[in-house]
Design an enzyme around this catalytic site. Structure first.
Site, PDB file in Angstrom:
ATOM      1  N   ASP A 185       0.833  -1.196   0.000  1.00  0.00           N
ATOM      2  CA  ASP A 185       0.000   0.000   0.000  1.00  0.00           C
ATOM      3  C   ASP A 185       0.876   1.258   0.000  1.00  0.00           C
ATOM      4  OD1 ASP A 185      -2.085   1.971   0.734  1.00  0.00           O
ATOM      5  OD2 ASP A 185      -3.264   0.195   1.205  1.00  0.00           O
ATOM      6  N   SER A 199      -6.887   4.213  -1.568  1.00  0.00           N
ATOM      7  CA  SER A 199      -7.031   2.776  -1.333  1.00  0.00           C
ATOM      8  C   SER A 199      -8.416   2.255  -1.676  1.00  0.00           C
ATOM      9  CB  SER A 199      -6.741   2.450   0.127  1.00  0.00           C
ATOM     10  OG  SER A 199      -5.388   2.637   0.394  1.00  0.00           O
ATOM     11  N   HIS A 225     -12.074  11.468   0.500  1.00  0.00           N
ATOM     12  CA  HIS A 225     -13.259  11.189   1.324  1.00  0.00           C
ATOM     13  C   HIS A 225     -14.360  12.209   1.065  1.00  0.00           C
ATOM     14  CE1 HIS A 225     -11.265   8.259   4.076  1.00  0.00           C
ATOM     15  NE2 HIS A 225     -10.185   8.943   3.756  1.00  0.00           N
ATOM     16  N   ARG A 230      -3.827  15.411   5.259  1.00  0.00           N
ATOM     17  CA  ARG A 230      -3.415  14.031   4.973  1.00  0.00           C
ATOM     18  C   ARG A 230      -3.641  13.729   3.492  1.00  0.00           C
ATOM     19  NH1 ARG A 230      -2.649   9.519   8.331  1.00  0.00           N
ATOM     20  NH2 ARG A 230      -3.417   7.545   7.524  1.00  0.00           N
ATOM     21  N   ASP A 231      -4.727  14.260   2.950  1.00  0.00           N
ATOM     22  CA  ASP A 231      -4.955  14.155   1.499  1.00  0.00           C
ATOM     23  C   ASP A 231      -4.572  15.467   0.814  1.00  0.00           C
ATOM     24  OD1 ASP A 231      -5.991  11.592   1.891  1.00  0.00           O
ATOM     25  OD2 ASP A 231      -8.000  12.372   2.250  1.00  0.00           O
ATOM     26  N   ARG A 243      -8.498  15.265  11.668  1.00  0.00           N
ATOM     27  CA  ARG A 243      -9.162  14.019  11.261  1.00  0.00           C
ATOM     28  C   ARG A 243      -8.575  12.764  11.897  1.00  0.00           C
ATOM     29  NH1 ARG A 243      -7.649  12.533   5.174  1.00  0.00           N
ATOM     30  NH2 ARG A 243      -8.000  10.478   6.035  1.00  0.00           N
ATOM     31  N   ARG A 294     -11.281   4.297  11.494  1.00  0.00           N
ATOM     32  CA  ARG A 294     -11.834   3.289  10.591  1.00  0.00           C
ATOM     33  C   ARG A 294     -11.565   1.882  11.115  1.00  0.00           C
ATOM     34  NH1 ARG A 294      -8.129   4.394   5.360  1.00  0.00           N
ATOM     35  NH2 ARG A 294      -6.105   3.830   6.203  1.00  0.00           N
ATOM     36  N   ARG A 329     -16.787   8.663   1.028  1.00  0.00           N
ATOM     37  CA  ARG A 329     -16.123   7.368   1.212  1.00  0.00           C
ATOM     38  C   ARG A 329     -16.522   6.735   2.553  1.00  0.00           C
ATOM     39  NH1 ARG A 329      -9.666   6.026   0.483  1.00  0.00           N
ATOM     40  NH2 ARG A 329      -9.433   4.895   2.433  1.00  0.00           N
ATOM     41  N   GLY A 330     -16.647   5.428   2.531  1.00  0.00           N
ATOM     42  CA  GLY A 330     -17.265   4.735   3.652  1.00  0.00           C
ATOM     43  C   GLY A 330     -16.385   4.423   4.849  1.00  0.00           C
ATOM     44  N   ASP A 331     -15.116   4.019   4.630  1.00  0.00           N
ATOM     45  CA  ASP A 331     -14.386   3.401   5.755  1.00  0.00           C
ATOM     46  C   ASP A 331     -14.360   4.260   7.003  1.00  0.00           C
ATOM     47  OD1 ASP A 331     -12.615   5.161   4.488  1.00  0.00           O
ATOM     48  OD2 ASP A 331     -10.895   3.814   4.514  1.00  0.00           O
ATOM     49  N   ARG A 332     -14.096   5.555   6.836  1.00  0.00           N
ATOM     50  CA  ARG A 332     -13.972   6.423   8.006  1.00  0.00           C
ATOM     51  C   ARG A 332     -15.295   7.122   8.342  1.00  0.00           C
ATOM     52  NH1 ARG A 332      -8.737   6.848   9.620  1.00  0.00           N
ATOM     53  NH2 ARG A 332      -7.068   6.453   8.106  1.00  0.00           N
ATOM     54  N   LYS A 381      -5.841  -1.689   7.284  1.00  0.00           N
ATOM     55  CA  LYS A 381      -6.127  -1.950   5.865  1.00  0.00           C
ATOM     56  C   LYS A 381      -6.959  -3.214   5.685  1.00  0.00           C
ATOM     57  CE  LYS A 381      -3.732   1.555   4.239  1.00  0.00           C
ATOM     58  NZ  LYS A 381      -4.191   2.570   3.293  1.00  0.00           N
ATOM     59  N   ASP A 440       1.980   3.314   2.962  1.00  0.00           N
ATOM     60  CA  ASP A 440       0.910   4.313   3.028  1.00  0.00           C
ATOM     61  C   ASP A 440       0.772   4.946   4.404  1.00  0.00           C
ATOM     62  OD1 ASP A 440      -1.362   5.650   1.760  1.00  0.00           O
ATOM     63  OD2 ASP A 440      -2.449   4.649   3.370  1.00  0.00           O
ATOM     64  N   HIS A 454       1.847   8.725   5.170  1.00  0.00           N
ATOM     65  CA  HIS A 454       0.918   9.781   5.597  1.00  0.00           C
ATOM     66  C   HIS A 454       1.417  10.596   6.788  1.00  0.00           C
ATOM     67  CE1 HIS A 454      -2.587   9.282   3.063  1.00  0.00           C
ATOM     68  NE2 HIS A 454      -2.705   7.996   3.338  1.00  0.00           N
ATOM     69  N   ASP A 495      -1.597  -0.113  -4.532  1.00  0.00           N
ATOM     70  CA  ASP A 495      -2.890   0.499  -4.879  1.00  0.00           C
ATOM     71  C   ASP A 495      -2.755   1.946  -5.321  1.00  0.00           C
ATOM     72  OD1 ASP A 495      -2.059   1.158  -2.305  1.00  0.00           O
ATOM     73  OD2 ASP A 495      -4.085   1.182  -1.478  1.00  0.00           O
ATOM     74  N   HIS A 496      -1.675   2.590  -4.893  1.00  0.00           N
ATOM     75  CA  HIS A 496      -1.400   3.989  -5.268  1.00  0.00           C
ATOM     76  C   HIS A 496      -0.065   4.344  -4.659  1.00  0.00           C
ATOM     77  CE1 HIS A 496      -2.186   5.072  -1.122  1.00  0.00           C
ATOM     78  NE2 HIS A 496      -3.324   4.386  -1.186  1.00  0.00           N
ATOM     79  N   HIS A 549      -1.175  11.068  -0.904  1.00  0.00           N
ATOM     80  CA  HIS A 549      -0.831  10.101  -1.953  1.00  0.00           C
ATOM     81  C   HIS A 549      -0.195  10.828  -3.131  1.00  0.00           C
ATOM     82  CE1 HIS A 549      -4.332   7.365  -0.401  1.00  0.00           C
ATOM     83  NE2 HIS A 549      -3.350   7.476   0.453  1.00  0.00           N
TER      84      HIS A 549
END
Ligand code: 3PG
Ligand code: CO
Length: 546
Positions: free
Chosen positions: A22, A73, A133, A163-164, A199, A206, A277-280, A352, A420, A424, A461-462, A491
């Protein structure tokens, strides 16, 4: 869903294993590249001696709105698992707003109706234009629309990113936004930022890695319990002055006037969680919607009209009310394999784990076939990852090696989070250590796969650890007057490796004729390695038989 046995490819005699490193991309430059700087003799040797190509892992290749969008991801693992590219949340929300579709839906109507009956409309989410997100433009469109539809009172709860997007860019978003709100505010429209925080400190945990983050967020946003400031600017400036924290780690804050919070969340209010986006988004959505709830002491649950930007979990229908339909990703690799009797194994650490299961399976929780699938989660450390950059890569490898040796699984996949999660943090030395730790594990794992007559696919993945310094628009490293670089936490837009490691005369070679190959080409390749033809509508395989 019967797969056709291939007449061109014979099935690999041992297990096929996808190894997702990752956040490990291929950067065109040396400066700030923790992947190149790290001493990684095993990875270097594998890349030099086995067939390898670079895959696109960002932008339209993974269903993002434009090629300016980095990968992430969610979209990366979706592409690996689906074998095709689906328009993703970022794109679907932008389109729904542009077409006006979002305003026609039930969810938006209910949110607005609640607010017009006297409730406050709260927007909560990640406050940046990272487009991983959320996107600030979506938030603005909703505030403007709410005003236009006669909503009187809006409160904003902002999760600062870093972070992003740039690691200390919070004020670049907050200051112009305050001016923007000044322009909207009027006698019949009361709008203000009510709370916020970094965040990685509040709200956006997550995979249940650390519920205490969500509790801190709940106390800040809902109950107005926390350190008070007159404005978000003041909060950010004060925290930065007091300690050297980057945006994602800023503590929570409450905006108050005369000691009274500007916007607690109470009965009769409406709340929109504007991340797509769902995870968080899952844990906070559960806190707002579950009647009986035990992960933390929530206090009385306010009766609110809660809507997610999307439905974050289609199986548990969470949350029940949402503004935009998520992508429907069907007929994934995992489902095909399960329906064709192929045993599968997926492993990662907590951070992950959902990536190699939920996202890989097209945003579906649970297995396709209990008997044929094994999913293993190794609990992640709950510490800042620059303090333990090796994370759980050794423990994952121990368990994975046993699974490979067991001979029970024909297809295995693993995600190593190091490149990853440490990428970050923006800490270059830690990212170098992360890569070195990872390389030691590859040195253990790959020989076992080969010994079992298997095939390893080493990919990512990136990108992330491949660019640890901020770049200017021309792609040059940014340096201040003293020549110092600025940490980059997000990323990258770089491609990722795809290395095929197998024994001698494997019966295939890489194709040279696939235009702009991307992550979505991996699924058909895996099917070929397992001796099947890929479904017609999958993106083409990267190999041909010899
Ligand atoms: C995060 O959620 O940590 C970042 O926004 C994206 O990282 P990921 O896409 O690699 O999970
Ligand atoms: Co990431």
């Amino acid at each position: 869903m019967k797969l056709e046995k291939s007449s061109r490819f014979s099935a690999c005699p041992g297990p096929v294993v996808t190894i997702v490193l990752d956040g490990v991309g291929i950067s065109p430059r040396e400066d700030g590249d923790a992947v190149k700087t790290a001493r990684t003799p095993t990875l270097d040797k594998l890349m030099a001696s086995y067939p390898m190509i670079a895959l696109r892992a960002h932008g339209t290749a993974v269903g993002m709105p434009s090629d300016e969008d980095m990968g992430n991801s969610e979209v990366g693992h979706n592409a690996f698992g689906a074998g095709r590219v689906f328009a993703q949340g970022a794109k679907l929300v932008a389109e729904s707003i542009a077409s006006g579709h979002l305003w026609q839906g039930h969810a938006w109507h209910e949110v607005v109706a609640t607010a017009k009956q006297g409730g406050t409309l709260h927007f909560l989410g990640l406050f940046s234009d990272g487009n991983v997100h959320s996107h600030i433009d979506h938030l603005k469109a909703m505030i403007e629309r709410a005003k236009q539809e006669g909503v009187a009172k809006v409160r904003l709860h902002i999760l600062l990113d870093g972070r992003d997007v740039g690691e200390t860019s919070a004020l670049d978003y907050v200051d112009p936004f305050e001016a923007y709100l000044d322009g909207l505010r009027g006698a019949d429209f009361d709008v203000a930022i009510a709370s916020g925080g970094g965040r990685m400190q509040i709200t956006m945990d997550r995979y249940e890695a650390d519920w205490s983050m969500v509790k801190r967020g709940w106390d800040i946003h809902v109950r107005g319990l926390g350190r008070q400031f007159a404005s978000a600017h003041e909060a950010i400036a004060t925290f930065r002055n007091e300690a050297n924290v980057i945006d994602q780690d800023l503590p929570g804050f409450v905006i108050a006037k005369d000691g009274k919070p500007l916007g607690t969340i109470v009965d009769g209010d409406a709340v929109v969680f504007f991340n797509f986006r769902g995870d968080r988004a899952i844990e906070i959505s559960r806190a707002f919607t579950e009647e009986s709830f035990s992960p933390f002491e929530r206090g009385p649950l306010p009766k609110v009209t809660y809507a997610g930007m999307m439905q974050y979990d289609g199986d548990t229908k969470l949350p029940p009310r949402f503004l935009v339909e998520p992508p429907t990703i069907d007929r994934t690799l995992g489902e095909y394999l399960a329906k064709n009797g192929i045993s599968q194994y997926a492993i990662s650490e907590t951070q992950k784990f959902g990536h190699v299961t939920y996202f890989w399976n097209g945003n579906r929780s649970g297995k396709f076939d209990e008997a044929l699938e094994t999913y293993v989660e190794i609990p992640s450390d709950v510490v800042p990852f620059e303090q333990r950059p090796w994370m759980k890569c050794a423990e994952i490898t121990d368990t994975l090696i046993a699974a490979v040796r067991s001979g029970k699984y024909q297809y295995l996949r693993v995600n190593y989070a190091n490149g990853d999660m440490v990428g970050h943090t923006g800490n270059f030395e830690a990212a170098v250590t992360a890569m070195q730790g990872l390389d030691l594990q590859l040195a253990r794992l790959i020989p076992v796969i080969l010994e079992m007559n298997g095939t390893a696919i080493i990919t990512a993945d990136h990108g992330n650890a491949d660019e640890m310094y901020e770049l200017d628009k021309k792609g040059n490293v940014v340096r201040n007057a003293e020549g110092r670089t600025k940490a980059k936490t997000s990323h990258t837009l770089n491609p990722v490796p795809f290395v095929l490691v197998s024994g001698e005369n494997p019966g295939y070679r890489l194709r040279g004729d696939i235009a702009a190959p991307g992550l979505s080409n991996s699924a058909a390749t895996i099917l070929n390695l397992l001796g099947f033809e890929a479904p017609d509508d999958y993106d083409p395989s990267l190999i041909e038989a010899v």
